[in-house]
Design an enzyme around this catalytic site. Structure first.
Site, PDB file in Angstrom:
ATOM      1  CD1 TRP A 184     -10.085 -14.624 -37.449  1.00 11.29           C
ATOM      2  CD2 TRP A 184     -11.247 -16.081 -38.678  1.00 11.29           C
ATOM      3  NE1 TRP A 184      -9.742 -15.886 -37.041  1.00 11.29           N
ATOM      4  CE2 TRP A 184     -10.446 -16.804 -37.785  1.00 11.29           C
ATOM      5  CE3 TRP A 184     -12.075 -16.796 -39.537  1.00 11.29           C
ATOM      6  CZ2 TRP A 184     -10.430 -18.196 -37.723  1.00 11.29           C
ATOM      7  CZ3 TRP A 184     -12.064 -18.188 -39.477  1.00 11.29           C
ATOM      8  CH2 TRP A 184     -11.253 -18.864 -38.579  1.00 11.29           C
ATOM      9  CG  ASP A 202     -10.646  -8.568 -45.087  1.00 16.53           C
ATOM     10  OD1 ASP A 202     -10.435  -8.591 -46.316  1.00 16.53           O
ATOM     11  OD2 ASP A 202     -10.183  -9.420 -44.299  1.00 16.53           O
ATOM     12  CE1 TYR A 205     -10.493 -15.258 -42.924  1.00 17.27           C
ATOM     13  CE2 TYR A 205     -11.642 -13.169 -42.896  1.00 17.27           C
ATOM     14  CZ  TYR A 205     -10.469 -13.892 -42.971  1.00 17.27           C
ATOM     15  OH  TYR A 205      -9.268 -13.224 -43.075  1.00 17.27           O
ATOM     16  NE  ARG A 257      -8.514 -15.317 -29.122  1.00 12.70           N
ATOM     17  CZ  ARG A 257      -9.278 -14.307 -28.724  1.00 12.70           C
ATOM     18  NH1 ARG A 257      -8.737 -13.113 -28.545  1.00 12.70           N
ATOM     19  NH2 ARG A 257     -10.568 -14.476 -28.514  1.00 12.70           N
TER      20      ARG A 257
HETATM   21  N1  LIG Z   1      -5.250 -12.384 -44.750  1.00 10.53           N
HETATM   22  C1  LIG Z   1      -5.064 -13.152 -43.719  1.00 10.53           C
HETATM   23  O1  LIG Z   1      -4.374 -14.190 -43.764  1.00 10.53           O
HETATM   24  C2  LIG Z   1      -5.692 -12.764 -42.423  1.00 10.53           C
HETATM   25  C3  LIG Z   1      -5.306 -13.391 -41.225  1.00 10.53           C
HETATM   26  C4  LIG Z   1      -5.903 -12.950 -40.042  1.00 10.53           C
HETATM   27  C5  LIG Z   1      -6.829 -11.932 -40.073  1.00 10.53           C
HETATM   28  N2  LIG Z   1      -7.208 -11.354 -41.257  1.00 10.53           N
HETATM   29  C6  LIG Z   1      -8.188 -10.244 -41.331  1.00 10.53           C
HETATM   30  O2  LIG Z   1      -7.804  -9.229 -40.411  1.00 10.53           O
HETATM   31  C7  LIG Z   1      -8.864  -9.022 -39.488  1.00 10.53           C
HETATM   32  C8  LIG Z   1      -8.316  -8.642 -38.126  1.00 10.53           C
HETATM   33  O3  LIG Z   1      -7.586  -9.716 -37.556  1.00 10.53           O
HETATM   34  P1  LIG Z   1      -8.210 -10.640 -36.401  1.00 10.53           P
HETATM   35  O4  LIG Z   1      -9.659 -10.376 -36.303  1.00 10.53           O
HETATM   36  O5  LIG Z   1      -7.782 -12.025 -36.655  1.00 10.53           O
HETATM   37  O6  LIG Z   1      -7.408 -10.142 -35.106  1.00 10.53           O
HETATM   38  P2  LIG Z   1      -7.283  -8.723 -34.348  1.00 10.53           P
HETATM   39  O7  LIG Z   1      -7.976  -7.659 -35.090  1.00 10.53           O
HETATM   40  O8  LIG Z   1      -5.854  -8.572 -34.032  1.00 10.53           O
HETATM   41  O9  LIG Z   1      -8.058  -9.051 -32.989  1.00 10.53           O
HETATM   42  C9  LIG Z   1      -9.459  -9.147 -32.982  1.00 10.53           C
HETATM   43  C10 LIG Z   1      -9.931  -9.619 -31.622  1.00 10.53           C
HETATM   44  O10 LIG Z   1      -9.480  -8.748 -30.586  1.00 10.53           O
HETATM   45  C11 LIG Z   1     -10.493  -8.604 -29.598  1.00 10.53           C
HETATM   46  N3  LIG Z   1     -10.906  -7.180 -29.592  1.00 10.53           N
HETATM   47  C12 LIG Z   1     -11.191  -6.416 -30.674  1.00 10.53           C
HETATM   48  N4  LIG Z   1     -11.539  -5.160 -30.309  1.00 10.53           N
HETATM   49  C13 LIG Z   1     -11.455  -5.131 -28.974  1.00 10.53           C
HETATM   50  C14 LIG Z   1     -11.711  -4.111 -28.033  1.00 10.53           C
HETATM   51  N5  LIG Z   1     -12.102  -2.894 -28.406  1.00 10.53           N
HETATM   52  N6  LIG Z   1     -11.513  -4.398 -26.725  1.00 10.53           N
HETATM   53  C15 LIG Z   1     -11.120  -5.634 -26.348  1.00 10.53           C
HETATM   54  N7  LIG Z   1     -10.883  -6.649 -27.201  1.00 10.53           N
HETATM   55  C16 LIG Z   1     -11.057  -6.399 -28.506  1.00 10.53           C
HETATM   56  C17 LIG Z   1     -11.672  -9.488 -30.024  1.00 10.53           C
HETATM   57  O11 LIG Z   1     -11.541 -10.808 -29.478  1.00 10.53           O
HETATM   58  P3  LIG Z   1     -11.868 -11.183 -27.943  1.00 10.53           P
HETATM   59  O12 LIG Z   1     -12.882 -10.194 -27.440  1.00 10.53           O
HETATM   60  O13 LIG Z   1     -12.366 -12.583 -27.997  1.00 10.53           O
HETATM   61  O14 LIG Z   1     -10.531 -11.119 -27.262  1.00 10.53           O
HETATM   62  C18 LIG Z   1     -11.451  -9.590 -31.514  1.00 10.53           C
HETATM   63  O15 LIG Z   1     -12.016 -10.751 -32.050  1.00 10.53           O
HETATM   64  C19 LIG Z   1      -9.639 -10.356 -39.507  1.00 10.53           C
HETATM   65  O16 LIG Z   1     -10.897 -10.254 -38.929  1.00 10.53           O
HETATM   66  C20 LIG Z   1      -9.610 -10.659 -40.966  1.00 10.53           C
HETATM   67  O17 LIG Z   1     -10.544  -9.866 -41.668  1.00 10.53           O
HETATM   68  C21 LIG Z   1      -6.628 -11.755 -42.407  1.00 10.53           C
END
Ligand SMILES: NC(=O)c1ccc[n+]([C@@H]2O[C@H](COP(=O)([O-])OP(=O)(O)OC[C@H]3O[C@@H](n4cnc5c(N)ncnc54)[C@H](OP(=O)(O)O)[C@@H]3O)[C@@H](O)[C@H]2O)c1
Length: 302
Positions: free
Chosen positions: A21, A51, A56, A214
């Site tokens: 995403w 995923d 997206y 966000r």
């Molecule tokens: N099924 C659904 O309804 C649904 C909903 C949401 C997500 N998803 C899936 O789940 C996946 C994961 O969720 P998400 O991407 O929304 O949120 P997440 O994994 O909780 O957070 C990802 C964000 O955290 C920060 N980050 C990641 N690794 C980091 C690191 N090593 N150090 C510092 N910051 C870091 C990055 O943003 P910054 O650097 O900008 O802070 C990144 O974009 C999605 O990509 C998607 O594939 C599905």
């Protein structure tokens, strides 16, 4: 990389997946070249489950480019139908996704969420048909509760549910995790870093740009944001004591439950992916888990 079985009759998949995403631009702009390097860095590090979703933005098309040069054969590719769950809607969603991803089939096709206007029986019948046709090797759902999963199982066997789960989002522990365990359904965790609250990067003064989702979420504003970050700071101390960073602690914490098959972590660059890879194989001890539990009892409830 550790592998777990996706549901009682599914394939072995890595415990870490890349959530695509953020590279679609939903959490702020990501340059396409950086996005491609991020996807390839994940696969090169053993994070081979990808995923994405129809919804997206540019994600599927970018994943499609990244999967050239032999990367497609090295990954387990999951995407989702995101909006219209009628028979026609699902069929055309999958065709659009296959075109965008530039592949003939996906490894896992999921229904993005439950919408009461689309009867679950008809939705699952269509999903089962796609599996029979080989356009989706496995089928799954996302954001379904136990009641919806029970209804879906009456029509078709599916192997996974993709749900929100993190130290700050534990609702699935009550009913959905036990249901999945009982029925042999794999769990793919989304938003495991609470979209950045569990990274140790932000301070309460931070303002997210308009093109970052966000900027509109209450958790990332004012007093609520500050309260979450205070708890995250305390969790970070536990991480550092164990030679980890907070991101790695958050991932390992989710994987402490055997019912969790894979944690999908979003990343915007290869260096974030390398961090995630460092969480593979980390097992938290009873004392660390008890300290985490105590701290989480002070987390805001929203
Ligand atoms: N099924 C659904 O309804 C649904 C909903 C949401 C997500 N998803 C899936 O789940 C996946 C994961 O969720 P998400 O991407 O929304 O949120 P997440 O994994 O909780 O957070 C990802 C964000 O955290 C920060 N980050 C990641 N690794 C980091 C690191 N090593 N150090 C510092 N910051 C870091 C990055 O943003 P910054 O650097 O900008 O802070 C990144 O974009 C999605 O990509 C998607 O594939 C599905």
């Amino acid at each position: 990389m550790e592998y777990r079985q996706l549901g009682s009759d599914g394939p072995q998949v890595p415990v870490l997946g890349l959530g695509a995403w953020p590279i679609g631009g939903g959490m702020g702009h990501v340059d396409e070249r950086v996005a491609i390097n991020t996807i390839r860095a994940a696969i090169d590090s053993g994070i081979t489950l990808l995923d994405t979703a129809q919804a997206y933005r540019t994600s599927e098309a970018t994943v499609g480019v990244a999967l050239r040069d032999g990367y497609r054969d090295r990954c387990f590719l999951a995407t989702k139908a995101s909006s219209d769950y009628s028979r026609e809607g699902i069929l055309s969603s999958l065709e659009d996704s296959l075109r965008a991803l530039d592949v003939d089939y996906v490894d896992l096709y999921q229904i993005h969420n439950w919408k009461p206007e689309y009867p679950i029986e008809a939705t699952m019948e269509t999903m089962a048909r796609l599996q029979e046709q080989g356009k989706a090797r496995y089928i799954g759902v996302s954001n379904y509760g136990a009641a919806q999963m029970a209804q879906a199982l009456k029509t078709a066997r599916f192997g996974s549910n993709q749900v929100r789960y993190s130290m700050f989002d534990r609702q699935i522990e009550v009913q959905d995790v036990p249901f999945c365990e009982q029925e042999g359904i794999g769990i793919l965790v989304h938003s495991p870093l609470a979209k950045g609250l569990l990274t140790g990067v932000y301070t309460p003064a931070h303002r997210f740009p308009q093109d970052d989702e966000r900027s509109r979420f209450p958790r990332f504003q004012g007093d609520a944001f500050a309260r979450y970050l205070t708890v995250a700071d305390r969790l970070q101390e536990i991480a550092l004591d164990g030679g980890l960073n907070l991101v790695q602690l958050a991932i390992a914490w989710a994987l402490r439950l055997p019912a969790i098959t894979c944690v999908l972590v979003g990343a915007k660059n290869p260096s974030q992916v390398q961090d995630h890879a460092g969480a593979a194989g980390v097992v938290l001890g009873d004392e660390e888990l008890a300290r985490i539990s105590e701290i989480l009892s002070d987390a805001p409830q929203d």
